[in-house]
Structure formats: structure tokens, C-alpha cells
Motif scaffolding. Structure first.
Motif, mmCIF file in Angstrom:
data_model
loop_
_atom_site.group_PDB
_atom_site.id
_atom_site.type_symbol
_atom_site.label_atom_id
_atom_site.label_comp_id
_atom_site.label_asym_id
_atom_site.label_seq_id
_atom_site.Cartn_x
_atom_site.Cartn_y
_atom_site.Cartn_z
ATOM 1 N N ASP A 12 4.655 76.528 21.994
ATOM 2 C CA ASP A 12 6.012 76.103 21.651
ATOM 3 C C ASP A 12 6.770 75.484 22.827
ATOM 4 O OD1 ASP A 12 5.774 76.871 19.009
ATOM 5 O OD2 ASP A 12 6.397 78.933 19.434
ATOM 6 N N LEU A 13 6.165 75.424 24.019
ATOM 7 C CA LEU A 13 6.820 74.783 25.163
ATOM 8 C C LEU A 13 6.918 73.280 24.941
ATOM 9 C CD1 LEU A 13 5.133 76.630 28.186
ATOM 10 C CD2 LEU A 13 7.465 76.943 27.331
ATOM 11 N N PRO A 14 7.995 72.648 25.439
ATOM 12 C CA PRO A 14 8.069 71.186 25.350
ATOM 13 C C PRO A 14 6.887 70.555 26.088
ATOM 14 C CG PRO A 14 10.204 72.116 25.930
ATOM 15 C CD PRO A 14 9.210 73.241 26.040
ATOM 16 N N LEU A 15 6.300 69.538 25.458
ATOM 17 C CA LEU A 15 5.150 68.852 26.042
ATOM 18 C C LEU A 15 5.668 67.641 26.827
ATOM 19 C CD1 LEU A 15 2.038 68.665 26.235
ATOM 20 C CD2 LEU A 15 2.083 67.224 24.188
ATOM 21 N N VAL A 16 5.251 67.536 28.092
ATOM 22 C CA VAL A 16 5.735 66.458 28.951
ATOM 23 C C VAL A 16 4.564 65.855 29.708
ATOM 24 C CG1 VAL A 16 7.989 67.582 29.244
ATOM 25 C CG2 VAL A 16 6.158 67.993 30.920
ATOM 26 N N ILE A 17 4.837 64.670 30.263
ATOM 27 C CA ILE A 17 3.920 64.069 31.215
ATOM 28 C C ILE A 17 4.707 63.783 32.486
ATOM 29 C CG2 ILE A 17 2.432 63.038 29.443
ATOM 30 C CD1 ILE A 17 3.850 60.364 29.978
ATOM 31 N N ARG A 18 3.993 63.509 33.562
ATOM 32 C CA ARG A 18 4.659 63.212 34.838
ATOM 33 C C ARG A 18 4.321 61.788 35.235
ATOM 34 N NH1 ARG A 18 4.957 67.477 39.914
ATOM 35 N NH2 ARG A 18 6.813 66.526 40.907
ATOM 36 N N SER A 19 5.349 61.000 35.449
ATOM 37 C CA SER A 19 5.158 59.598 35.782
ATOM 38 C C SER A 19 4.685 59.453 37.218
ATOM 39 C CB SER A 19 6.467 58.824 35.579
ATOM 40 O OG SER A 19 7.430 59.243 36.534
ATOM 41 N N GLY A 20 4.356 58.221 37.572
ATOM 42 C CA GLY A 20 3.913 57.965 38.929
ATOM 43 C C GLY A 20 4.992 58.235 39.971
ATOM 44 N N ARG A 21 6.247 58.249 39.557
ATOM 45 C CA ARG A 21 7.342 58.537 40.479
ATOM 46 C C ARG A 21 7.703 60.010 40.511
ATOM 47 N NH1 ARG A 21 11.780 54.223 38.622
ATOM 48 N NH2 ARG A 21 11.183 55.135 36.614
ATOM 49 N N GLY A 22 6.923 60.844 39.818
ATOM 50 C CA GLY A 22 7.146 62.281 39.836
ATOM 51 C C GLY A 22 8.127 62.769 38.801
ATOM 52 N N GLU A 23 8.538 61.925 37.875
ATOM 53 C CA GLU A 23 9.501 62.327 36.859
ATOM 54 C C GLU A 23 8.772 62.978 35.675
ATOM 55 O OE1 GLU A 23 12.777 58.755 37.564
ATOM 56 O OE2 GLU A 23 11.265 58.560 35.966
ATOM 57 N N PHE A 24 9.380 64.004 35.101
ATOM 58 C CA PHE A 24 8.840 64.654 33.906
ATOM 59 C C PHE A 24 9.423 63.963 32.680
ATOM 60 C CE2 PHE A 24 8.255 67.915 37.094
ATOM 61 C CZ PHE A 24 7.005 68.413 36.782
ATOM 62 N N LEU A 25 8.568 63.423 31.859
ATOM 63 C CA LEU A 25 8.981 62.688 30.674
ATOM 64 C C LEU A 25 8.499 63.423 29.431
ATOM 65 C CD1 LEU A 25 7.980 59.077 31.841
ATOM 66 C CD2 LEU A 25 10.217 60.197 32.068
ATOM 67 N N PHE A 36 9.331 67.773 21.428
ATOM 68 C CA PHE A 36 7.940 67.639 20.960
ATOM 69 C C PHE A 36 7.076 68.610 21.757
ATOM 70 C CE2 PHE A 36 3.757 65.523 20.969
ATOM 71 C CZ PHE A 36 3.544 65.398 19.604
ATOM 72 N N SER A 37 6.392 69.533 21.088
ATOM 73 C CA SER A 37 5.631 70.597 21.727
ATOM 74 C C SER A 37 4.124 70.393 21.521
ATOM 75 C CB SER A 37 6.053 71.952 21.165
ATOM 76 O OG SER A 37 5.730 72.012 19.778
ATOM 77 N N THR A 38 3.383 71.289 22.165
ATOM 78 C CA THR A 38 1.927 71.252 21.957
ATOM 79 C C THR A 38 1.575 71.592 20.520
ATOM 80 O OG1 THR A 38 1.596 71.907 24.267
ATOM 81 C CG2 THR A 38 -0.265 72.173 22.787
ATOM 82 N N ARG A 39 2.326 72.501 19.914
ATOM 83 C CA ARG A 39 2.089 72.831 18.508
ATOM 84 C C ARG A 39 2.298 71.601 17.613
ATOM 85 N NH1 ARG A 39 2.025 77.756 16.224
ATOM 86 N NH2 ARG A 39 3.113 78.699 18.014
ATOM 87 N N ALA A 40 3.325 70.819 17.911
ATOM 88 C CA ALA A 40 3.564 69.597 17.130
ATOM 89 C C ALA A 40 2.426 68.591 17.346
ATOM 90 C CB ALA A 40 4.911 68.988 17.521
ATOM 91 N N LEU A 41 1.885 68.534 18.574
ATOM 92 C CA LEU A 41 0.749 67.646 18.840
ATOM 93 C C LEU A 41 -0.469 68.055 18.012
ATOM 94 C CD1 LEU A 41 -0.559 65.341 20.464
ATOM 95 C CD2 LEU A 41 -1.132 67.058 22.215
ATOM 96 N N LEU A 42 -0.712 69.378 17.932
ATOM 97 C CA LEU A 42 -1.836 69.856 17.125
ATOM 98 C C LEU A 42 -1.643 69.500 15.654
ATOM 99 C CD1 LEU A 42 -2.382 73.395 18.704
ATOM 100 C CD2 LEU A 42 -3.703 71.325 19.128
ATOM 101 N N ALA A 43 -0.432 69.670 15.145
ATOM 102 C CA ALA A 43 -0.157 69.328 13.741
ATOM 103 C C ALA A 43 -0.337 67.839 13.508
ATOM 104 C CB ALA A 43 1.260 69.767 13.376
ATOM 105 N N LEU A 44 0.075 67.008 14.484
ATOM 106 C CA LEU A 44 -0.093 65.564 14.349
ATOM 107 C C LEU A 44 -1.564 65.187 14.294
ATOM 108 C CD1 LEU A 44 1.383 62.821 14.306
ATOM 109 C CD2 LEU A 44 1.203 62.801 16.805
ATOM 110 N N MET A 45 -2.392 65.838 15.113
ATOM 111 C CA MET A 45 -3.816 65.532 15.116
ATOM 112 C C MET A 45 -4.479 66.006 13.832
ATOM 113 S SD MET A 45 -4.950 66.267 19.044
ATOM 114 C CE MET A 45 -4.466 65.142 20.359
ATOM 115 N N ARG A 46 -4.084 67.180 13.354
ATOM 116 C CA ARG A 46 -4.680 67.673 12.107
ATOM 117 C C ARG A 46 -4.292 66.782 10.931
ATOM 118 N NH1 ARG A 46 -3.015 72.960 14.183
ATOM 119 N NH2 ARG A 46 -4.856 74.066 14.981
ATOM 120 N N SER A 47 -3.081 66.241 10.949
ATOM 121 C CA SER A 47 -2.637 65.395 9.836
ATOM 122 C C SER A 47 -3.404 64.078 9.776
ATOM 123 C CB SER A 47 -1.142 65.113 9.968
ATOM 124 O OG SER A 47 -0.884 64.299 11.114
#
Length: 255
Positions: A141-154, A164-175
Motif C-alpha cells: 500500500d506504499l506509494p510507488l515512486v521512481i527516482r529521476s536522474g537528478r535525484g527527485e522522487f516521482l 498509485f501503489s504497488t498494489r495498484a500496479l499488480l491490479a493493473l498487470m492482472r487486468s
């Protein structure tokens, strides 16, 4: 008176006394039989020899013809036997082909059953084995983020759905799974990281993804799940592609 008395006549039956029966002349005693001409005798002998040779040759030919008839009969019998054996061999081949096809069908059925059994065992192990690694609900349930080349969390946030969380990512893939497209999700633990393995199977195309996630804290003090690496079919996805991917997710997630 004349004393010469007339001589009495001889009986008529004595007239042919010197002839044989039917008036044939009587062969004088001691006379030789008439002999054949030697040339004629040799000719007759040669003709008889030739006739005897012809008869002997005909007898030989008859024996050879009889032998050929017997041989032809034997060959016909052998040919008929060979044809019968050939028919029997064809029939046996058809029976063997039918058995082989039945065995192939049985093998295919056994393989399909074995695959189903392996899938069932794998899922039961995933569900029942306490040693099997999978993240808990707090991490999912944690927010899912990436880190840009400038060190920013997006991350991706939506007004109606929240972050958007990891759980939502799993549901998107299953769908994304549909008829003819199979999506399999598996978790592995790698030290402090969770590795989500995604296997996509569809006709004419297979794809394997590995997403490495870890829990971290942003400079603002928010706990998040960071997508640290993404590998597609053995090649790591550049950070720029990840940023583009998150933008597409954001557009679809907030719609």
C-alpha cells in the motif's frame, strides 16, 4: 492195223505243277534273295537316325517345358505368398500406427495433466509455505515512486484514487490478462529488495519482466516503495523510459 496207239492225255491238274499257288512262279531251290541298293540303305539309315534325334529332342523339350511349368507355378505361389505377407504387413502397420497415435494422445494428455498439477502445486506452495517471500500489505500500500536522474522522487497521485501503489500496479498487470494472454506474477526476496517477476505469454510473443522495489524514505519524510530497476527480457530499462512509463500510468490512473 496201226499198232501205234494214241497216248492218253495228261490230267489237266498237272499243268500248273511248276507254278506255285495263284500261278506264282516257283523259286528255284538254292537261289539268293534280291539285295537292296547300298546307297538306298544308307539313306534310310540316315533318315531313321534323324527321326530318332528329333524324337529325342522333342522328349527333352517336353521335359524342359514341364520343368518351366513347375517353376512358373512355384513362382506364382511364391508371389501370392509375398502378396499375402505384404497385406498382413500393411494391416500390422496400420494397427501399429493407430497404437502410436493413441499413445501420442495419451502422452499429450499426461503432459497437460502434469502441467496443471505443477501449477496447482506451485500455487499451493506460494499460498501455504510460510517461508515463501512476498511483501505484506503495508509494503503493497506504499506509494510507488521512481527516482529521476537528478535525484527527485516521482510518483503518481490522483484526486479520486490517491497515490498509485504497488498494489495498484499488480491490479493493473492482472487486468491485462485476457483470452490467449496469460500473465503470471511471482515475488522473490533479494536482501532488502523485493523482486516482482512478470511472465507474459501470448501466441507468437513471450515477455519476461523483473521489477526491483525497495522501501525508502523521501527527503520530506514520506515512506514510499521505490522502483529501483526494471529489466525486460534481460535488458535494463533506462531511467528516461521509466519516467515516460510513469507518465502514461498517471494519465490512465487519473482518468
Amino acid at each position: 492195223m496201226d499198232d501205234r496207239s494214241p497216248t492218253p492225255p495228261r490230267p489237266a491238274r498237272e499243268a500248273p505243277a511248276r507254278f506255285g499257288r495263284a500261278g506264282a512262279p516257283v523259286r528255284a531251290q538254292g537261289a539268293d534273295a534280291p539285295s537292296l541298293d547300298p546307297a538306298l540303305s544308307r539313306s534310310l539309315s540316315a533318315v531313321m537316325d534323324r527321326v530318332a534325334g528329333v524324337l529325342e529332342g522333342q522328349a527333352v523339350y517336353r521335359r524342359e517345358i514341364a520343368a518351366l511349368h513347375d517353376e512358373a507355378a512355384a513362382l506364382r505361389a511364391a508371389l501370392e505368398q509375398a502378396r499375402q505377407e505384404s497385406r498382413q504387413a500393411r494391416d500390422e502397420l496400420e494397427r501399429q500406427r493407430g497404437r502410436a497415435e493413441a499413445l501420442e494422445a495419451e502422452v499429450r494428455a499426461l503432459r497437460a495433466g502434469n502441467a496443471r498439477l505443477e501449477e496447482y502445486v506451485r500455487r499451493r506452495i506460494e499460498q501455504d509455505n510460510p517461508l515463501h517471500a512476498r511483501p505484506g500489505d503495508a509494503f503493497l500500500d506504499l506509494p510507488l515512486v521512481i527516482r529521476s536522474g537528478r535525484g527527485e522522487f516521482l510518483g503518481v497521485a490522483a484526486r479520486r484514487h490517491g497515490p498509485f501503489s504497488t498494489r495498484a500496479l499488480l491490479a493493473l498487470m492482472r487486468s491485462s490478462q485476457r483470452a490467449g494472454r496469460d500473465v503470471r506474477l511471482d515475488w522473490d526476496r533479494d536482501g532488502r529488495h523485493w523482486v516482482l517477476r512478470v511472465a507474459v505469454r501470448e501466441p507468437g510473443r513471450d515477455q519476461n519482466l523483473a521489477l526491483t522495489l525497495r522501501q525508502t524514505v523521501t527527503p520530506s519524510g514520506n515512506r514510499v516503495a521505490q522502483l529501483a530497476h526494471m529489466v525486460v527480457d534481460g535488458s535494463e530499462v533506462p531511467d528516461g523510459v521509466l519516467v515516460s512509463l510513469f507518465r502514461q500510468i498517471r494519465d490512465g490512473f487519473d482518468s
